[in-house]
Design a protein around this motif. Structure first.
Motif, PDB file in Angstrom:
ATOM      1  N   LEU A  73      31.760 -15.411 -43.849  1.00  0.00           N
ATOM      2  CA  LEU A  73      33.175 -15.502 -44.269  1.00  0.00           C
ATOM      3  C   LEU A  73      33.724 -16.548 -43.468  1.00  0.00           C
ATOM      4  CD1 LEU A  73      35.639 -14.517 -45.923  1.00  0.00           C
ATOM      5  CD2 LEU A  73      36.196 -13.074 -43.916  1.00  0.00           C
ATOM      6  N   ALA A  74      33.420 -16.646 -42.107  1.00  0.00           N
ATOM      7  CA  ALA A  74      34.271 -17.663 -41.397  1.00  0.00           C
ATOM      8  C   ALA A  74      33.750 -18.957 -41.610  1.00  0.00           C
ATOM      9  CB  ALA A  74      34.030 -17.288 -39.623  1.00  0.00           C
ATOM     10  N   ASP A  75      32.261 -19.289 -42.037  1.00  0.00           N
ATOM     11  CA  ASP A  75      31.748 -20.435 -42.369  1.00  0.00           C
ATOM     12  C   ASP A  75      32.086 -20.863 -43.701  1.00  0.00           C
ATOM     13  OD1 ASP A  75      29.719 -22.258 -41.066  1.00  0.00           O
ATOM     14  OD2 ASP A  75      28.882 -22.067 -43.030  1.00  0.00           O
ATOM     15  N   LEU A  76      32.404 -19.964 -44.825  1.00  0.00           N
ATOM     16  CA  LEU A  76      32.869 -20.408 -45.903  1.00  0.00           C
ATOM     17  C   LEU A  76      34.340 -20.846 -45.977  1.00  0.00           C
ATOM     18  CD1 LEU A  76      32.056 -17.524 -48.480  1.00  0.00           C
ATOM     19  CD2 LEU A  76      31.217 -19.672 -48.488  1.00  0.00           C
ATOM     20  N   ILE A  77      35.125 -20.260 -45.048  1.00  0.00           N
ATOM     21  CA  ILE A  77      36.621 -20.595 -44.846  1.00  0.00           C
ATOM     22  C   ILE A  77      36.654 -22.112 -44.220  1.00  0.00           C
ATOM     23  CG2 ILE A  77      38.641 -20.155 -43.461  1.00  0.00           C
ATOM     24  CD1 ILE A  77      38.155 -17.324 -43.719  1.00  0.00           C
ATOM     25  N   GLU A  78      35.648 -22.316 -43.462  1.00  0.00           N
ATOM     26  CA  GLU A  78      35.615 -23.695 -42.726  1.00  0.00           C
ATOM     27  C   GLU A  78      35.068 -24.837 -43.583  1.00  0.00           C
ATOM     28  OE1 GLU A  78      33.994 -26.070 -38.562  1.00  0.00           O
ATOM     29  OE2 GLU A  78      33.246 -23.664 -39.160  1.00  0.00           O
ATOM     30  N   ILE A 312      34.440 -25.070 -56.606  1.00  0.00           N
ATOM     31  CA  ILE A 312      33.278 -24.947 -55.391  1.00  0.00           C
ATOM     32  C   ILE A 312      32.029 -24.391 -55.900  1.00  0.00           C
ATOM     33  CG2 ILE A 312      32.698 -24.240 -53.137  1.00  0.00           C
ATOM     34  CD1 ILE A 312      35.607 -24.562 -52.422  1.00  0.00           C
ATOM     35  N   SER A 313      30.919 -25.095 -56.003  1.00  0.00           N
ATOM     36  CA  SER A 313      29.774 -24.581 -56.675  1.00  0.00           C
ATOM     37  C   SER A 313      29.390 -23.230 -55.994  1.00  0.00           C
ATOM     38  CB  SER A 313      28.705 -25.578 -56.811  1.00  0.00           C
ATOM     39  OG  SER A 313      28.061 -26.118 -55.319  1.00  0.00           O
ATOM     40  N   LEU A 314      28.642 -22.441 -56.740  1.00  0.00           N
ATOM     41  CA  LEU A 314      27.786 -21.149 -56.423  1.00  0.00           C
ATOM     42  C   LEU A 314      26.890 -21.445 -55.415  1.00  0.00           C
ATOM     43  CD1 LEU A 314      28.128 -18.418 -56.656  1.00  0.00           C
ATOM     44  CD2 LEU A 314      26.529 -18.231 -58.570  1.00  0.00           C
ATOM     45  N   ALA A 315      26.096 -22.663 -55.464  1.00  0.00           N
ATOM     46  CA  ALA A 315      25.269 -22.822 -54.591  1.00  0.00           C
ATOM     47  C   ALA A 315      25.543 -23.162 -53.214  1.00  0.00           C
ATOM     48  CB  ALA A 315      24.250 -24.119 -55.148  1.00  0.00           C
ATOM     49  N   GLU A 316      26.711 -24.172 -53.123  1.00  0.00           N
ATOM     50  CA  GLU A 316      27.384 -24.165 -51.949  1.00  0.00           C
ATOM     51  C   GLU A 316      27.841 -23.097 -51.232  1.00  0.00           C
ATOM     52  OE1 GLU A 316      28.275 -27.229 -49.316  1.00  0.00           O
ATOM     53  OE2 GLU A 316      28.921 -27.972 -51.342  1.00  0.00           O
ATOM     54  N   ILE A 317      28.482 -22.215 -52.071  1.00  0.00           N
ATOM     55  CA  ILE A 317      28.893 -20.803 -51.449  1.00  0.00           C
ATOM     56  C   ILE A 317      27.867 -20.221 -50.796  1.00  0.00           C
ATOM     57  CG2 ILE A 317      29.959 -18.826 -52.020  1.00  0.00           C
ATOM     58  CD1 ILE A 317      31.895 -20.107 -53.874  1.00  0.00           C
ATOM     59  N   GLU A 318      26.661 -19.742 -51.473  1.00  0.00           N
ATOM     60  CA  GLU A 318      25.595 -19.186 -50.997  1.00  0.00           C
ATOM     61  C   GLU A 318      24.903 -19.853 -49.938  1.00  0.00           C
ATOM     62  OE1 GLU A 318      21.807 -17.263 -53.349  1.00  0.00           O
ATOM     63  OE2 GLU A 318      21.833 -19.613 -53.315  1.00  0.00           O
ATOM     64  N   HIS A 320      26.511 -21.508 -47.535  1.00  0.00           N
ATOM     65  CA  HIS A 320      27.346 -21.336 -46.454  1.00  0.00           C
ATOM     66  C   HIS A 320      27.300 -19.703 -46.137  1.00  0.00           C
ATOM     67  CE1 HIS A 320      28.888 -25.137 -45.313  1.00  0.00           C
ATOM     68  NE2 HIS A 320      28.595 -25.531 -46.648  1.00  0.00           N
ATOM     69  N   ILE A 321      27.164 -18.974 -46.861  1.00  0.00           N
ATOM     70  CA  ILE A 321      27.038 -17.631 -46.672  1.00  0.00           C
ATOM     71  C   ILE A 321      25.962 -17.080 -45.618  1.00  0.00           C
ATOM     72  CG2 ILE A 321      26.393 -15.318 -47.490  1.00  0.00           C
ATOM     73  CD1 ILE A 321      28.172 -15.848 -49.883  1.00  0.00           C
ATOM     74  N   VAL A 322      24.717 -17.867 -46.024  1.00  0.00           N
ATOM     75  CA  VAL A 322      23.606 -17.787 -45.223  1.00  0.00           C
ATOM     76  C   VAL A 322      23.877 -18.576 -43.894  1.00  0.00           C
ATOM     77  CG1 VAL A 322      21.145 -18.231 -45.019  1.00  0.00           C
ATOM     78  CG2 VAL A 322      22.162 -17.476 -47.295  1.00  0.00           C
ATOM     79  N   MET A 323      24.408 -19.842 -43.710  1.00  0.00           N
ATOM     80  CA  MET A 323      24.526 -20.473 -42.591  1.00  0.00           C
ATOM     81  C   MET A 323      25.445 -19.897 -41.691  1.00  0.00           C
ATOM     82  SD  MET A 323      24.819 -24.452 -44.245  1.00  0.00           S
ATOM     83  CE  MET A 323      25.754 -24.869 -42.698  1.00  0.00           C
ATOM     84  N   GLY A 324      26.413 -19.075 -42.318  1.00  0.00           N
ATOM     85  CA  GLY A 324      27.368 -18.408 -41.376  1.00  0.00           C
ATOM     86  C   GLY A 324      26.857 -17.130 -40.715  1.00  0.00           C
TER      87      GLY A 324
END
Length: 465
Positions: A73-78, A312-318, A320-324
């Motif tokens: 969540l934190a990475d998505l927000i940033e 914001i694309s679903l690929a981008e969201i996915e 950053h979910i993994v990165m976060g």
């Protein structure tokens, strides 16, 4: 041979003190404990049992899953420009050093649910403004450190620490047949976490009056190149470089945070409503681990949909979910190892070591202060509040059960001792663009002063228990 139960923890502490590498040190402690308990070959094969046993319980799994989801969540927000957008809003009102420091406190209202997120978000928002007004980076790093764990740990609702704290107390009071509500004990113990209260008062005084911060230093600052190669530091600098992928938008911070807070409170009520007569009674009877996990998952789902509507694309969201989630992997490993270390020390007889005769030989009025000092020394040595709490909570519950000292008081001293590790936070130094050595040497006089004042407070309270 129950004194052997001390060896794994002592080895972990000594290795951490020498190397400053917590994960390796905790692993060695667990390994040594496993060897003592099971021999060499069986010790190697049982090592995994201690670690898997640490995550096998539902509450522990919920806590670890929440932390990973929170990192996402934190990475998505940033990524979505939420932090950068809020920084632009704040810069219109912060005109000098004192106002920047005040904003560090005010922003706790929307970042209070996790210390790391608070430091990252507030540091990112305010550091450029502080540089513009030519304020003290060292002073800001100190206030940022204190307004993270010291403030958040005394807020008993919707924080990353709460699930872990309740789980830890629950697991330990079960061993003694104590049937009180673990959440109720955690709430009461907050008032006895004198160290956090003292450090908050000191940081507030630094914010308002300065207190000559920076004039007195203790120790000598070390330089990063002493441990890392130039290539390593260059790579880290690139990894930590801010990238603006999307336009700044403060709503992308405020709205997800509001959803997280309200949904977590809702699930507290929902999971506790069947055994309660009112709203607050439902909160007291809630299934906290399940509630905070449900809250973060609902927030992630809402945030994903909210960002999809912003193109914001679903690929981008996915991604950053993994990165976060990966960013909090080190904390997950620390928790698993600290729980495993607690398990192996208990199997070696640590609980029996704190016998009734031993407890009764200590003057009752000194028990809280002694427990705080021991916890504080361990926390400073290993550099982890989470690991310290896991190591010291069995000791605190044993002391309370055998001495008759207030259970919330003893639990509160463990929170206080563990909190010693977080006053001088490396992440705060990173977010304010100073070396950890400078953060350490300027904050240390206030760090020591807080310990002295807290110890005296526990001695005074000891006369009334």
């Amino acid at each position: 041979m129950i004194w052997l139960s001390l060896i794994p923890a002592v080895i972990a502490i000594l290795f951490t003190f020498k190397t400053k590498k917590l994960i390796i040190s905790l692993f060695i402690g667990v390994l040594v404990g496993s060897f003592i308990k099971n021999g060499f070959i069986d010790g190697l094969t049982s090592l995994g049992e201690y670690m898997m046993g640490a995550v096998a319980s539902k509450d522990s799994a919920y806590t670890l899953s929440f932390l990973v989801a929170f990192g996402s969540l934190a990475d998505l927000i940033e990524m979505a420009g939420g932090i950068a957008g809020f920084s632009d809003k704040v810069s219109k009102w912060a005109k000098n050093e004192k106002s920047v420091l005040r904003w560090a406190w005010l922003l706790s209202a929307i970042t209070f649910f996790d210390g790391s997120f608070h430091m990252i978000a507030v540091g990112t928002v305010l550091s450029p403004i502080l540089k513009k007004v030519k304020g003290s980076k060292e002073k800001f790093a100190f206030v940022l450190s204190v307004t993270s764990l010291q403030l958040i740990i005394i807020i008993p609702i919707a924080t990353a620490y709460l699930g872990y704290m309740v789980t830890l107390v629950t697991n330990n009071i079960k061993l003694h047949g104590i049937e009180q509500s673990a959440y109720s004990l955690v709430v009461k113990s907050v008032f006895f976490n004198f160290y956090s209260w003292v450090m908050l008062l000191i940081a507030l005084a630094v914010t308002l009056f300065g207190l000559g911060f920076g004039k007195y230093r203790m120790g000598k600052a070390t330089k990063p190149h002493e441990e890392f190669t130039k290539a390593h530091m260059e790579r880290e600098a690139l990894l930590s470089k801010d990238l603006e992928e999307y336009p700044k938008n403060s709503k992308n911070l405020i709205i997800p945070v509001a959803v997280l807070l309200t949904s977590t409170i809702f699930f507290f009520w929902w999971t506790g409503r069947e055994n309660a007569t009112g709203f607050f009674n439902a909160l007291e009877n809630a299934d906290f681990s399940r509630s905070i996990f449900s809250g973060i998952m609902l927030t992630l789902l809402f945030t994903t949909i909210f960002f999809l509507f912003q193109k914001i694309s679903l690929a981008e969201i996915e991604t950053h979910i993994v990165m976060g989630g990966e960013k909090l992997l080190s904390l997950v490993i620390i928790l698993i190892l600290s729980w495993a270390l607690t398990a192996v020390t208990q199997e070696l007889g640590f609980n029996e070591l704190i016998s009734e005769d031993l407890v009764k030989s200590i003057p009752r009025y000194l028990i809280p202060s002694i427990l705080f000092v021991i916890s504080g020394l361990i926390a400073y040595s290993i550099g982890s509040s989470w690991a310290t709490w896991a190591l010291m909570m069995p000791l605190a519950i044993n002391f309370a059960a055998n001495s008759g000292v207030s259970l919330p008081l003893m639990i509160g001293t463990v929170w206080a001792g563990g909190a010693v590790a977080e006053v001088i936070a490396p992440l705060a130094a990173e977010m304010t663009d100073i070396s950890y050595g400078d953060h350490l040497t300027t904050s240390f006089p206030y760090f020591v002063g807080g310990i002295v004042i807290t110890t005296l407070c526990y001695v005074i309270v000891g006369f009334f228990i």
